[in-house]
Design an enzyme around this catalytic site. Structure first.
Site, PDB file in Angstrom:
ATOM      1  N   ASP A  69     -22.692  -8.005  24.192  1.00 35.46           N
ATOM      2  CA  ASP A  69     -21.419  -7.305  24.364  1.00 35.46           C
ATOM      3  C   ASP A  69     -20.239  -8.018  23.697  1.00 35.46           C
ATOM      4  O   ASP A  69     -20.341  -9.192  23.305  1.00 35.46           O
ATOM      5  CB  ASP A  69     -21.126  -7.106  25.862  1.00 35.46           C
ATOM      6  CG  ASP A  69     -21.646  -8.269  26.705  1.00 35.46           C
ATOM      7  OD1 ASP A  69     -21.471  -9.421  26.300  1.00 35.46           O
ATOM      8  OD2 ASP A  69     -22.236  -8.010  27.763  1.00 35.46           O
ATOM      9  N   ASP A 108     -21.610  -7.959  40.966  1.00 39.30           N
ATOM     10  CA  ASP A 108     -21.888  -6.574  41.375  1.00 39.30           C
ATOM     11  C   ASP A 108     -23.208  -6.052  40.817  1.00 39.30           C
ATOM     12  O   ASP A 108     -23.495  -4.864  40.894  1.00 39.30           O
ATOM     13  CB  ASP A 108     -20.730  -5.657  40.939  1.00 39.30           C
ATOM     14  CG  ASP A 108     -20.505  -5.701  39.419  1.00 39.30           C
ATOM     15  OD1 ASP A 108     -21.309  -6.334  38.693  1.00 39.30           O
ATOM     16  OD2 ASP A 108     -19.518  -5.093  38.958  1.00 39.30           O
ATOM     17  N   HIS A 127     -24.124  -6.165  37.556  1.00 38.58           N
ATOM     18  CA  HIS A 127     -24.153  -5.690  36.159  1.00 38.58           C
ATOM     19  C   HIS A 127     -24.968  -6.625  35.270  1.00 38.58           C
ATOM     20  O   HIS A 127     -24.997  -7.834  35.486  1.00 38.58           O
ATOM     21  CB  HIS A 127     -22.736  -5.454  35.596  1.00 38.58           C
ATOM     22  CG  HIS A 127     -21.907  -6.674  35.385  1.00 38.58           C
ATOM     23  ND1 HIS A 127     -20.685  -6.876  35.995  1.00 38.58           N
ATOM     24  CD2 HIS A 127     -22.096  -7.777  34.601  1.00 38.58           C
ATOM     25  CE1 HIS A 127     -20.174  -8.022  35.588  1.00 38.58           C
ATOM     26  NE2 HIS A 127     -21.013  -8.588  34.749  1.00 38.58           N
ATOM     27  N   GLU A 139     -21.772  -1.643  34.296  1.00 42.64           N
ATOM     28  CA  GLU A 139     -21.230  -1.770  35.649  1.00 42.64           C
ATOM     29  C   GLU A 139     -21.961  -0.811  36.594  1.00 42.64           C
ATOM     30  O   GLU A 139     -22.614   0.133  36.139  1.00 42.64           O
ATOM     31  CB  GLU A 139     -19.729  -1.437  35.627  1.00 42.64           C
ATOM     32  CG  GLU A 139     -18.883  -2.381  34.788  1.00 42.64           C
ATOM     33  CD  GLU A 139     -18.618  -3.724  35.466  1.00 42.64           C
ATOM     34  OE1 GLU A 139     -19.460  -4.191  36.270  1.00 42.64           O
ATOM     35  OE2 GLU A 139     -17.562  -4.320  35.183  1.00 42.64           O
TER      36      GLU A 139
HETATM   37  C1  F6R Z   1     -21.893 -11.349  29.207  1.00 44.90           C
HETATM   38  C2  F6R Z   1     -22.699 -10.473  30.061  1.00 44.90           C
HETATM   39  C3  F6R Z   1     -22.431 -10.384  31.512  1.00 44.90           C
HETATM   40  C4  F6R Z   1     -22.469 -11.743  32.205  1.00 44.90           C
HETATM   41  C5  F6R Z   1     -22.089 -11.591  33.676  1.00 44.90           C
HETATM   42  C6  F6R Z   1     -22.115 -12.910  34.406  1.00 44.90           C
HETATM   43  O1  F6R Z   1     -22.321 -11.301  27.873  1.00 44.90           O
HETATM   44  O2  F6R Z   1     -23.554  -9.805  29.543  1.00 44.90           O
HETATM   45  O3  F6R Z   1     -23.372  -9.535  32.115  1.00 44.90           O
HETATM   46  O4  F6R Z   1     -23.750 -12.275  32.087  1.00 44.90           O
HETATM   47  O5  F6R Z   1     -20.814 -11.035  33.755  1.00 44.90           O
HETATM   48  O6  F6R Z   1     -21.096 -13.718  33.909  1.00 44.90           O
HETATM   49  P1  F6R Z   1     -21.023 -15.270  34.334  1.00 44.90           P
HETATM   50  O7  F6R Z   1     -22.204 -15.910  33.728  1.00 44.90           O
HETATM   51  O8  F6R Z   1     -19.738 -15.735  33.713  1.00 44.90           O
HETATM   52  O9  F6R Z   1     -21.030 -15.305  35.819  1.00 44.90           O
END
Ligand code: F6R
Length: 256
Positions: free
Chosen positions: A63, A132, A134, A139
């Site tokens: 992303d 959550d 994702h 989301e």
């Molecule tokens: C980022 C991504 C997100 C993160 C998730 C957890 O490229 O794909 O799904 O893996 O938001 O983020 P952290 O690791 O910062 O808790």
């Protein structure tokens, strides 16, 4: 799903790093799907330390924020450059990250999917998970069949990511993200989660019903998923003892 519970994030990361290293040794032209965020930082540090050969490797990031140039310090382009790419011998043209500045999001997303297919598909998709549930930035309520597209971040995810932008009002609302359908086509998914904050999302993803309200639960339908957790992220799992026993008693041929 294989659930691997280790005492610390460092120990869980070591297991994940071994999985990546083994793939790169067995398949020098491997295609990796990569996440950003705080979770993979230790993994990227460890992979750099291992001095693996990345010359033939192709990568696709999950992303990128829309409206951020690759040079923006909070962009995922910058994140990847700083934390992994500038430390390894990957070939620039083999790096793919969604273009947050594209003037035509649907056409870009279609092309990103094509590029993944042209590269032969993703061998190993590394994932973090949001509090959550994702994965990528799919989301809760995302279609479990979704493809790469633009998504709107929830308030909670924007709050979680705000520190890179100084304050919440500066954090973008939109991202381009691989879809859950895109992620599910990877041949192997490797999900990492650390800390108490992820415990509920992990319990839902691994032991809960398959539901768009916990997008990571779609991984239950994937034939090959490895989940590397520290104790805190595993704390809400009902079958912890079983997962531990399975890992500790793996037959030799299954070990890496
Ligand atoms: C980022 C991504 C997100 C993160 C998730 C957890 O490229 O794909 O799904 O893996 O938001 O983020 P952290 O690791 O910062 O808790």
């Amino acid at each position: 799903m294989e659930i691997i519970i280790q005492p610390t994030p460092e120990a869980a990361t070591d297991v994940a790093a071994q999985i990546v290293a083994q793939l790169l040794r067995q398949k020098p032209r491997a295609v990796l799907g990569l996440p950003t965020g705080s979770t993979p930082l230790l993994l990227y540090r460890e992979l750099v330390r291992m001095k693996l050969n990345w010359r033939g490797v192709t990568t696709f990031n999950l992303d990128e924020y829309t409206g951020l140039s690759p040079e923006h310090p909070a962009s995922y382009h910058s994140f990847m450059r700083e934390n992994l790419f500038r430390h390894i011998n990957i070939v620039e043209k083999n790096i793919h990250i969604p273009d947050g500045m594209t003037g035509n999001v649907p056409a870009f997303c279609k092309e990103y999917e094509k590029q993944i297919r042209r590269a032969g598909g993703i061998d190993l998709q590394i994932l973090g998970i949001g509090a959550d549930g994702h994965i990528g930035f799919n989301e809760p309520s995302s279609s479990l069949a979704s493809r790469t597209r633009m998504k709107t971040l929830t308030v909670r995810t924007r709050q979680d990511n705000a520190k890179a932008f100084g304050k919440l009002t500066q954090a973008p609302h939109h991202v381009i993200t691989m879809g859950i359908g895109t992620i599910m086509e990877a041949r192997h998914c490797l999900l990492l989660a650390f800390g108490k904050k992820k415990a509920r999302a992990i319990a839902g993803a691994v032991e809960g019903p398959i539901t768009a309200m916990n997008p990571a639960s779609a991984l239950q339908l994937h034939p090959k998923v490895t989940v590397c957790l520290d104790e805190a992220a595993a704390s809400a799992l009902k079958m912890k003892r079983y997962y531990r026993w399975v890992f500790d008693n793996k037959p030799n041929w299954q070990k890496f």
